[in-house]
Design a protein around this motif. Structure first.
Motif, PDB file in Angstrom:
ATOM      1  N   HIS A 162      77.486  80.814  15.725  1.00 18.19           N
ATOM      2  CA  HIS A 162      78.086  80.894  14.397  1.00 18.19           C
ATOM      3  C   HIS A 162      78.909  82.166  14.224  1.00 18.19           C
ATOM      4  O   HIS A 162      80.121  82.166  14.428  1.00 18.19           O
ATOM      5  CB  HIS A 162      76.997  80.798  13.323  1.00 18.19           C
ATOM      6  CG  HIS A 162      77.537  80.695  11.928  1.00 18.19           C
ATOM      7  ND1 HIS A 162      77.900  81.799  11.182  1.00 18.19           N
ATOM      8  CD2 HIS A 162      77.783  79.625  11.145  1.00 18.19           C
ATOM      9  CE1 HIS A 162      78.359  81.414  10.001  1.00 18.19           C
ATOM     10  NE2 HIS A 162      78.297  80.092   9.947  1.00 18.19           N
TER      11      HIS A 162
ATOM     12  N   ASN B 272      68.921  82.750   5.339  1.00 18.63           N
ATOM     13  CA  ASN B 272      68.848  81.789   4.240  1.00 18.63           C
ATOM     14  C   ASN B 272      67.986  82.311   3.094  1.00 18.63           C
ATOM     15  O   ASN B 272      66.906  81.793   2.806  1.00 18.63           O
ATOM     16  CB  ASN B 272      68.291  80.453   4.744  1.00 18.63           C
ATOM     17  CG  ASN B 272      69.311  79.686   5.544  1.00 18.63           C
ATOM     18  OD1 ASN B 272      70.490  79.680   5.222  1.00 18.63           O
ATOM     19  ND2 ASN B 272      68.870  79.020   6.596  1.00 18.63           N
TER      20      ASN B 272
ATOM     21  N   ASP C 200      76.287  78.074   7.678  1.00 18.27           N
ATOM     22  CA  ASP C 200      75.850  76.703   7.927  1.00 18.27           C
ATOM     23  C   ASP C 200      76.378  76.219   9.272  1.00 18.27           C
ATOM     24  O   ASP C 200      77.593  76.228   9.516  1.00 18.27           O
ATOM     25  CB  ASP C 200      76.344  75.777   6.807  1.00 18.27           C
ATOM     26  CG  ASP C 200      75.754  74.368   6.907  1.00 18.27           C
ATOM     27  OD1 ASP C 200      74.887  74.135   7.768  1.00 18.27           O
ATOM     28  OD2 ASP C 200      76.160  73.509   6.092  1.00 18.27           O
ATOM     29  N   ARG C 201      75.459  75.844  10.107  1.00 20.44           N
ATOM     30  CA  ARG C 201      75.737  75.103  11.333  1.00 20.44           C
ATOM     31  C   ARG C 201      74.393  74.695  11.926  1.00 20.44           C
ATOM     32  O   ARG C 201      73.461  75.493  11.927  1.00 20.44           O
ATOM     33  CB  ARG C 201      76.518  75.939  12.357  1.00 20.44           C
ATOM     34  CG  ARG C 201      77.077  75.077  13.503  1.00 20.44           C
ATOM     35  CD  ARG C 201      77.987  75.825  14.444  1.00 20.44           C
ATOM     36  NE  ARG C 201      79.055  74.934  14.923  1.00 20.44           N
ATOM     37  CZ  ARG C 201      79.960  75.264  15.820  1.00 20.44           C
ATOM     38  NH1 ARG C 201      79.987  76.486  16.323  1.00 20.44           N
ATOM     39  NH2 ARG C 201      80.885  74.392  16.200  1.00 20.44           N
TER      40      ARG C 201
ATOM     41  N   GLN D  51      80.518  76.507   8.910  1.00 24.61           N
ATOM     42  CA  GLN D  51      80.881  77.014   7.583  1.00 24.61           C
ATOM     43  C   GLN D  51      80.309  78.413   7.377  1.00 24.61           C
ATOM     44  O   GLN D  51      79.185  78.718   7.774  1.00 24.61           O
ATOM     45  CB  GLN D  51      80.349  76.081   6.491  1.00 24.61           C
ATOM     46  CG  GLN D  51      80.846  76.411   5.094  1.00 24.61           C
ATOM     47  CD  GLN D  51      80.365  75.396   4.068  1.00 24.61           C
ATOM     48  OE1 GLN D  51      79.190  75.066   4.002  1.00 24.61           O
ATOM     49  NE2 GLN D  51      81.288  74.870   3.265  1.00 24.61           N
TER      50      GLN D  51
ATOM     51  N   GLU E 287      75.557  78.947  -1.891  1.00 22.76           N
ATOM     52  CA  GLU E 287      74.205  79.178  -1.383  1.00 22.76           C
ATOM     53  C   GLU E 287      73.244  78.122  -1.903  1.00 22.76           C
ATOM     54  O   GLU E 287      72.476  77.526  -1.138  1.00 22.76           O
ATOM     55  CB  GLU E 287      73.695  80.552  -1.829  1.00 22.76           C
ATOM     56  CG  GLU E 287      74.296  81.736  -1.123  1.00 22.76           C
ATOM     57  CD  GLU E 287      73.734  83.037  -1.678  1.00 22.76           C
ATOM     58  OE1 GLU E 287      73.225  83.032  -2.819  1.00 22.76           O
ATOM     59  OE2 GLU E 287      73.804  84.056  -0.976  1.00 22.76           O
TER      60      GLU E 287
ATOM     61  N   LYS F 234      73.775  74.688  -0.342  1.00 26.57           N
ATOM     62  CA  LYS F 234      73.286  74.565   1.026  1.00 26.57           C
ATOM     63  C   LYS F 234      71.757  74.616   1.094  1.00 26.57           C
ATOM     64  O   LYS F 234      71.113  73.820   1.776  1.00 26.57           O
ATOM     65  CB  LYS F 234      73.907  75.665   1.890  1.00 26.57           C
ATOM     66  CG  LYS F 234      73.651  75.478   3.375  1.00 26.57           C
ATOM     67  CD  LYS F 234      72.781  76.564   3.913  1.00 26.57           C
ATOM     68  CE  LYS F 234      72.534  76.386   5.410  1.00 26.57           C
ATOM     69  NZ  LYS F 234      71.835  77.536   5.982  1.00 26.57           N
TER      70      LYS F 234
ATOM     71  N   LEU G 236      71.032  70.855   2.005  1.00 25.37           N
ATOM     72  CA  LEU G 236      70.822  70.816   3.457  1.00 25.37           C
ATOM     73  C   LEU G 236      69.416  71.277   3.835  1.00 25.37           C
ATOM     74  O   LEU G 236      68.639  70.530   4.429  1.00 25.37           O
ATOM     75  CB  LEU G 236      71.864  71.661   4.173  1.00 25.37           C
ATOM     76  CG  LEU G 236      71.858  71.553   5.713  1.00 25.37           C
ATOM     77  CD1 LEU G 236      73.236  71.853   6.279  1.00 25.37           C
ATOM     78  CD2 LEU G 236      70.856  72.486   6.379  1.00 25.37           C
ATOM     79  N   ASN G 237      69.081  72.517   3.480  1.00 22.47           N
ATOM     80  CA  ASN G 237      67.811  73.081   3.948  1.00 22.47           C
ATOM     81  C   ASN G 237      66.605  72.385   3.338  1.00 22.47           C
ATOM     82  O   ASN G 237      65.605  72.142   4.024  1.00 22.47           O
ATOM     83  CB  ASN G 237      67.764  74.580   3.663  1.00 22.47           C
ATOM     84  CG  ASN G 237      68.828  75.366   4.418  1.00 22.47           C
ATOM     85  OD1 ASN G 237      69.660  76.013   3.813  1.00 22.47           O
ATOM     86  ND2 ASN G 237      68.824  75.294   5.734  1.00 22.47           N
TER      87      ASN G 237
END
Length: 467
Positions: free
Chosen positions: A41, A187, A226-227, A259, A288, A291, A295-296
């Motif tokens: 990243h 994160n 993000d990856r 990202q 934030e 994501k 996602l998380n």
């Protein structure tokens, strides 16, 4: 043959290579946390920046504990490959933005020497949430955290991330230098603000004038990264060998998506990360939250659904229609807790996430994602639960995800977590009438508002009973 190449050997033309003179590259960034994510990243973004606008932005890679990745990077002269995998095929790139590598546990003095140099203008970090010594109740410094306690006792020989930052800043002030910019890439919500508070609290305990200097002169921009980067395996390394024609002990697989959203607040310049697609924003918080919650939070749900169903990879969980439906339902409920995100179509973002999770070429282990869940629950699941309840909603999706985690710990009989002993004790003390009660009794884990939310806890219990 291994990286780096010798005797005039060439990599295949299909492999991208650094488009700049590595021999002219000077250090400018020190990074803590020489893990897979950083290498696939931030280092990739820095390579793009160097190719677009070359400058003194080489990375000094520091691992706090393990010597193994440092030794591997040294053996390969800082080179390694990243293979982007998708159904369209595999394409590999050699990354060369790293110019030095150190294990802090065995050579902390050299780390401090770098932190004291004017040319190190940015310090970035991917050390995981648990490394910072953050008290989940107060949001400040956890004085019982082993690294925090040790570094307050012997500040000139630090062992933890905060100790290195504060000692490095102290040495720069004494030398009459500007502070380095501290750029957290972990994160944590409002991660720059969180790390700023922790650094200032530790500095204040050492020397109030140091804290005042850092507060006035320093910069702690927030960022969102993000990856999806699975842990490397023998298969990863074998694939890289086929693509490169040489061995690469540090080879990584990753997805095409990449990202980075960054608050543009730097003390003394920065690389042209926008050349790699980085977004510089005045306010990172909407990105934030998007994501962390979509996602998380969904990743945490999928990981524990996988554990409960004996599925090793996220792609395997997504291949089960009813489990994929759980992921979509979770995101479609949680998205209502988000503010608008500039430039992002949230329904399209959800569809994109589901496609990323389903990528058949990415082997992201459910066990890997389940690590340190107690450190991740607040930002991924509990904060959106509180926001939904405050709006008078049921928050059933987050209750289901929390219950799935508890059921998975109970079924597996183990977890890899900083609070492992407490979590396993709670799992063994599950009560038939109120199975989540022992988990809600873990000190400081759940906000009082959720502990008191009987209807929400009943939904958690329903999820546990389903398994």
């Amino acid at each position: 043959m291994t990286l780096p190449l010798s005797n005039g050997a060439q990599l295949p033309q299909t492999v991208r290579q650094p488009g700049y003179d590595r021999t002219a590259l000077k250090p400018g960034i020190l990074h803590f946390g020489l893990g897979a994510f950083h290498r696939a990243h931030q280092a990739v973004f820095t390579q793009r920046a160097l190719q677009s606008a070359f400058g003194p932005w080489g990375i000094v890679a520091v691992n706090l504990r393990s010597t193994e990745p440092v030794q591997a990077l040294e053996a390969q002269d800082g080179l390694y490959s990243v293979t982007v995998r998708s159904e369209a095929g595999d394409r590999s790139e050699v990354i060369g933005a790293t110019v030095d590598w150190i294990c802090a546990a065995t050579d902390g003095a050299r780390v401090l020497d770098y932190l004291s140099r004017a040319e190190i203008r940015i310090v970035t970090m991917t050390v995981s949430e648990k490394a910072y010594g953050l008290d989940p109740v107060t949001g400040g410094l956890d004085l019982s955290h082993p690294a925090v306690a040790a570094d307050l006792k012997t500040p000139s020989t630090p062992s933890g991330i905060l100790g290195f930052l504060v000692e490095g800043l102290s040495r720069r002030r004494n030398a009459g230098l500007k502070p380095f910019t501290v750029l957290c890439c972990d994160n944590l919500p409002s991660n720059g603000k969180v790390i700023r508070r922790l650094v200032l609290e530790m500095a204040e305990r050492r020397d109030p004038s140091l804290a005042a200097w850092v507060s006035e002169e320093g910069a702690f921009p927030c960022s969102m990264v993000d990856r999806i980067v699975p842990a490397a395996t023998d298969e990863t390394r074998a694939r890289a060998a086929r693509l490169l024609g040489v061995e690469d002990r540090l080879a990584l697989d990753t997805e095409p998506f990449l990202q980075w959203v960054i608050e543009d607040d730097f003390v003394d310049g920065r690389p042209a990360w926008e050349a790699g697609g980085a977004i510089f924003a005045e306010d990172v918080e909407p990105y934030e939250n998007m994501k962390l919650r979509l996602l998380n939070g969904t990743h945490t749900l999928l990981a524990h659904l996988g554990i409960l169903n004996g599925l090793d990879y996220i792609r395997d969980v997504m291949a089960v229609p009813e489990l994929e439906a759980k992921a979509r339902a979770h995101m479609e409920e949680v998205v209502a807790t988000l503010d608008p995100v500039p430039g992002i179509d949230l329904p399209a973002y959800i569809d994109q996430l589901l496609a990323r999770f389903s990528n058949p070429t990415i082997a992201h282990r459910t066990i890997q994602i389940s690590l340190d869940t107690t450190q991740k629950l607040p930002q991924r699941l509990l904060s959106p639960a509180l926001d939904a309840l405050a709006k008078g909603e049921e928050a059933g999706a987050t209750a289901y995800a929390v219950g799935v985690w508890m059921a998975a710990v109970r079924q597996r009989g183990d977890c890899d977590d900083p609070r492992r002993a407490e979590v396993l004790e709670a799992a063994t003390r599950m009560d038939t009438d109120d199975p989540s009660a022992s988990f809600f009794a873990i000190p400081g884990l759940f906000p009082p508002r959720l502990v008191e939310a009987r209807a929400w806890r009943d939904r958690v219990n329903a999820a546990i009973r389903a398994f």
